[in-house]
Enzyme design. Structure first.
Site, short mmCIF file in Angstrom:
data_model
loop_
_atom_site.label_atom_id
_atom_site.label_comp_id
_atom_site.label_asym_id
_atom_site.label_seq_id
_atom_site.Cartn_x
_atom_site.Cartn_y
_atom_site.Cartn_z
N ARG A 19 0.87 -1.17 0.02
CA ARG A 19 -0.02 0.04 0.06
C ARG A 19 0.86 1.26 0.03
O ARG A 19 1.77 1.25 0.83
CB ARG A 19 -0.95 0.11 1.32
N ASP A 24 -4.12 7.72 -1.53
CA ASP A 24 -5.58 7.05 -1.63
C ASP A 24 -5.87 7.22 -3.18
O ASP A 24 -6.23 8.25 -3.61
CB ASP A 24 -6.57 7.63 -0.80
N GLU A 27 -11.24 4.02 -6.34
CA GLU A 27 -11.22 2.46 -6.63
C GLU A 27 -11.61 2.23 -7.84
O GLU A 27 -12.53 2.88 -8.42
CB GLU A 27 -12.34 2.23 -5.30
N ARG A 67 -1.47 -5.63 4.80
CA ARG A 67 -0.71 -5.19 3.54
C ARG A 67 0.38 -4.36 4.09
O ARG A 67 0.44 -3.87 5.21
CB ARG A 67 -1.32 -4.34 2.75
#
Length: 154
Positions: A19, A24, A27, A67
């Site tokens: 990650r 961010d 998605e 992760r």
């Protein structure tokens, strides 16, 4: 290959899920959830940027999904290494991570925030439609899905 204590460690055919710290990205559709605006573009940009490249990762910690969270660098065509998270934010392919659980920036939060502000002003990537992109931020979309899942459970 990855760096570990200053040494190169070959991970062979194993996959190391990382990650990218402090960012961010929108998605893509997965696990029955709809895709977010600019998700496919962001994924394809990242894929094309990394394909065939050497990558360096500074492991910072594990997240709630186990992760690896890390600062990640990729070789620049003119030489040296570029911070991949910063590059994604600069190009409007990701925004600054606003999650409530264990945000990790690896010392880059101020740079990422300045880069996001500039990307919005320049209307690049997901910001091309003005000061905000169409739809929810990645963090807002995750909260929405969590609320829907919790409502189904009750």
């Amino acid at each position: 290959m990855r760096l570990r204590g200053g040494k190169v460690v070959n991970v062979g055919d194993n996959t190391l899920h990382v990650r990218l710290a402090g960012i961010d990205a929108p998605e893509c559709a997965h696990w029955g959830k709809e895709a977010q605006f600019h998700g496919e573009e962001s994924k394809e940009w990242l894929r094309s940027r990394l394909e065939g490249q050497f990558v360096k990762v500074k492991l910072l910690r594990r997240d709630q999904y186990e992760r690896v969270v890390g600062r990640t660098w990729v070789r620049r065509w003119w030489g040296g290494w570029g911070d991949l998270g910063l590059e994604m934010v600069q190009r409007g392919m990701a925004c600054v991570y606003e999650g409530s659980y264990g945000a990790e920036f690896g010392g880059m939060e101020d740079k990422y925030r300045k880069a996001e502000k500039a990307a919005k002003k320049l209307r690049v990537g997901m910001w091309k439609h003005g000061g905000t992109f169409s739809g929810e931020s990645p963090a807002e979309l995750k909260r929405k899905y969590k609320e829907v899942a919790e409502a189904k459970e009750s």
